[in-house]
Motif scaffolding. Sequence first.
Motif, PDB file in Angstrom:
ATOM      1  N   GLY A 157       0.719  -1.263  -0.084  1.00  0.00           N
ATOM      2  CA  GLY A 157       0.097   0.027   0.014  1.00  0.00           C
ATOM      3  C   GLY A 157       0.755   1.113   0.164  1.00  0.00           C
ATOM      4  O   GLY A 157       0.545   2.305  -0.785  1.00  0.00           O
ATOM      5  N   PHE A 158       2.037   1.272   0.711  1.00  0.00           N
ATOM      6  CA  PHE A 158       2.757   2.443   0.892  1.00  0.00           C
ATOM      7  C   PHE A 158       3.547   2.497  -0.434  1.00  0.00           C
ATOM      8  O   PHE A 158       3.610   3.502  -0.756  1.00  0.00           O
ATOM      9  CB  PHE A 158       3.790   2.149   1.879  1.00  0.00           C
ATOM     10  N   ALA A 159       4.169   1.388  -1.009  1.00  0.00           N
ATOM     11  CA  ALA A 159       4.514   1.589  -2.454  1.00  0.00           C
ATOM     12  C   ALA A 159       3.712   2.127  -3.452  1.00  0.00           C
ATOM     13  O   ALA A 159       4.041   2.703  -4.202  1.00  0.00           O
ATOM     14  CB  ALA A 159       5.153   0.017  -2.974  1.00  0.00           C
ATOM     15  N   ARG A 160       2.322   1.599  -3.350  1.00  0.00           N
ATOM     16  CA  ARG A 160       1.589   2.241  -4.506  1.00  0.00           C
ATOM     17  C   ARG A 160       1.488   3.523  -4.250  1.00  0.00           C
ATOM     18  O   ARG A 160       1.225   4.241  -5.250  1.00  0.00           O
ATOM     19  CB  ARG A 160       0.297   1.325  -4.319  1.00  0.00           C
ATOM     20  N   ASN A 161       1.412   4.000  -3.059  1.00  0.00           N
ATOM     21  CA  ASN A 161       1.092   5.541  -2.762  1.00  0.00           C
ATOM     22  C   ASN A 161       2.217   6.327  -3.546  1.00  0.00           C
ATOM     23  O   ASN A 161       1.906   7.373  -3.998  1.00  0.00           O
ATOM     24  CB  ASN A 161       0.893   5.742  -1.543  1.00  0.00           C
ATOM     25  N   ILE A 162       3.431   5.821  -3.179  1.00  0.00           N
ATOM     26  CA  ILE A 162       4.468   6.451  -3.946  1.00  0.00           C
ATOM     27  C   ILE A 162       4.348   6.673  -5.342  1.00  0.00           C
ATOM     28  O   ILE A 162       4.553   7.772  -6.084  1.00  0.00           O
ATOM     29  CB  ILE A 162       5.917   5.735  -3.514  1.00  0.00           C
ATOM     30  N   GLY A 163       3.851   5.587  -5.931  1.00  0.00           N
ATOM     31  CA  GLY A 163       3.573   5.706  -7.341  1.00  0.00           C
ATOM     32  C   GLY A 163       2.594   6.666  -7.896  1.00  0.00           C
ATOM     33  O   GLY A 163       2.754   7.311  -8.723  1.00  0.00           O
TER      34      GLY A 163
END
Length: 257
Positions: free
Chosen positions: A74-80
Amino acid sequence: MKQKPMVSVIMPAYNAAAFIAESIRSVQQQSHLEWELLVIDDASKDGTSEVVEALKEKDDRIKLHILPTNQGAGFARNIGIKAATGDFISFLDADDLWKPSKLEKQLKVMQEENMQVCFSSYELMNEDGQSLKKQIKALKTLSFDKLKKANYIGNLTGIYSARALGKIYCPLIRKRQDWGLWLLAVKKAGGARGIQEPLAIYRERKGSISQNKVEMLQYNYRVYRKVLKYSSIKSLFWMVLFLWEQLFVKQKQKVAL
């Protein structure tokens, strides 16, 4: 001539070196050419970023972000999502695949029917990439209330209009954050459109959250409590509805090819 919309594809990756090249190629093979792929390497230890770098050198539509510590999908997706520049935002995990016409068909339906969220059916394969001869059938239409009962959007098939809805981020919960994102998107959009043709292929891997039913129930409860901000009693009520939907309604979506 009207310019075709840009699609930002968000791909979180953690120790995905064995699969990610194939997943990226399925994006490169899209009939809709206007896309950017944002790969967020969530502190992999298996050479994932090296695989992406090699592909990135030959295709400047691929962008790589490397996180210093593992933060979760989830955190990684938000970076994207934060870095995305597209009119539309879609998602593909680093071990799943898209069919070549996926983006083109979804964008066409969304434009013709003025829909801001779209998803589709998808096929299933095993960890080795062999077809399981099964598919998860998408509902033709999906309301917010229906989505609250169970997650009817396969994240690898979902796309939303950032141009119309603004950027919608994953809730910061460790698991089921994809369901939380689609709940927020569908609520804002007033509904979603499902394409019944399978446009993606999901890789079933051992030990995944979808295979661990007890854990899934715990994380679902957190969606009601932390994402939808329901009280404990209301969350338990929706958990009962979820169990009924999951056991007696949603199972009918899995059909043989």
